[in-house]
Design a protein around this motif. Structure first.
Motif, PDB file in Angstrom:
ATOM      1  N   GLU A   9       0.853  -1.173   0.000  1.00 37.56           N
ATOM      2  CA  GLU A   9       0.000   0.000   0.000  1.00 37.56           C
ATOM      3  C   GLU A   9       0.899   1.235   0.000  1.00 37.56           C
ATOM      4  N   PRO A  10       0.412   2.356  -0.499  1.00 39.64           N
ATOM      5  CA  PRO A  10       1.242   3.563  -0.515  1.00 39.64           C
ATOM      6  C   PRO A  10       1.279   4.220   0.860  1.00 39.64           C
TER       7      PRO A  10
ATOM      8  N   THR B 148      -1.682  -2.971  -4.188  1.00 35.01           N
ATOM      9  CA  THR B 148      -1.373  -4.185  -4.938  1.00 35.01           C
ATOM     10  C   THR B 148      -1.541  -5.401  -4.046  1.00 35.01           C
ATOM     11  N   ARG B 149      -2.270  -6.392  -4.552  1.00 31.50           N
ATOM     12  CA  ARG B 149      -2.516  -7.629  -3.798  1.00 31.50           C
ATOM     13  C   ARG B 149      -2.175  -8.817  -4.690  1.00 31.50           C
TER      14      ARG B 149
ATOM     15  N   SER C 218     -10.871  -0.918  -2.518  1.00 28.24           N
ATOM     16  CA  SER C 218     -10.359  -0.972  -1.151  1.00 28.24           C
ATOM     17  C   SER C 218     -10.249  -2.429  -0.727  1.00 28.24           C
ATOM     18  N   CYS C 219      -9.120  -2.784  -0.141  1.00 30.37           N
ATOM     19  CA  CYS C 219      -8.957  -4.134   0.380  1.00 30.37           C
ATOM     20  C   CYS C 219      -9.871  -4.309   1.594  1.00 30.37           C
ATOM     21  N   CYS C 220     -10.459  -5.486   1.706  1.00 31.92           N
ATOM     22  CA  CYS C 220     -11.341  -5.714   2.863  1.00 31.92           C
ATOM     23  C   CYS C 220     -10.537  -5.748   4.162  1.00 31.92           C
TER      24      CYS C 220
ATOM     25  N   CYS D 259      -6.254   1.374  -0.342  1.00 35.25           N
ATOM     26  CA  CYS D 259      -7.362   1.804  -1.186  1.00 35.25           C
ATOM     27  C   CYS D 259      -6.824   2.758  -2.246  1.00 35.25           C
ATOM     28  N   GLY D 260      -7.588   2.940  -3.290  1.00 33.38           N
ATOM     29  CA  GLY D 260      -7.167   3.847  -4.345  1.00 33.38           C
ATOM     30  C   GLY D 260      -8.271   4.038  -5.366  1.00 33.38           C
ATOM     31  N   THR D 261      -8.233   5.151  -6.068  1.00 36.73           N
ATOM     32  CA  THR D 261      -9.235   5.462  -7.093  1.00 36.73           C
ATOM     33  C   THR D 261      -8.524   5.760  -8.409  1.00 36.73           C
TER      34      THR D 261
END
Length: 206
Positions: A60-61, A86-87, A134-136, A159-161
């Protein structure tokens, strides 16, 4: 900047265009931490916080970069691609636009197809719109501080848009005979996505 990518920690990458679809290409080197891993060919931003070690890449950033308004923008609503969550469960498949194909098949498909990327982008209508992912497990680190859960410690930046462009799944299914009328009397119908990832626990099939 140096060849090990260390000097890039904390750098802010300028993204001058307001429209994500028109953003300038940002040259990002391969991160030195990916050396001698299956992902040693992928350019990655050195600021990304790695949560599961070197490999697989789950990151995540930093929050300060997620909410920083990039130069030339009036807001930070859109997340730069190089700072997107990134996952991964394994290595990233090394695919080629010229050879990769998308197959659509199954018991409800009248005519199974195998589409090239060129066919996918030229023979079907495309659309684009902003999507927030968004990651859960976002903020799981805080949950684990209260009571241990299953999963690694995501912070508050998972999360990201971004603006995504492509062909609607609905249109692809309709083109092979699967639409709301053909499945109206069928319950429990799902679409299964099977990727190219080489994973030991990979599922897929009828």
């Amino acid at each position: 900047k140096n060849s090990r990518n260390e000097g890039r920690e904390g750098d802010v990458v300028d993204m001058p265009k307001e429209n994500a679809a028109e953003e300038a290409v940002v040259e990002i080197p391969v991160d030195y931490r990916d050396a001698k891993t299956p992902d040693d060919w992928i350019p990655r931003d050195g600021r990304m916080v790695r949560l599961t070690g070197r490999h697989p890449f789950n990151s995540e950033p930093p929050v300060k970069d997620l909410v920083t308004i990039p130069k030339g923008r009036s807001n930070c609503f859109l997340t730069p691609a190089n700072l997107q969550i990134t996952r991964n469960h394994g290595s990233v498949p090394k695919l080629s636009w010229d050879t990769h194909r998308l197959g659509i098949e199954g018991p409800l498909v009248d005519s199974p197809v195998s589409l090239s990327m060129d066919a996918l982008t030229t023979n079907y209508p495309t659309t684009e719109f902003p999507v927030t992912i968004s990651c859960c497990g976002n903020r799981r680190k805080e949950m684990n501080m209260i009571k241990q859960t299953i999963g690694f410690n995501w912070g508050i930046g998972a999360c990201g848009t971004m603006v995504y462009k492509g062909v609607l799944l609905r249109d692809l299914l309709a083109s092979v005979g699967v639409d709301h009328e053909s499945v109206a009397d069928i319950t429990g119908t799902h679409v299964e996505f099977i990727g190219n990832e080489d994973l030991g626990n990979k599922c897929g099939g009828p």
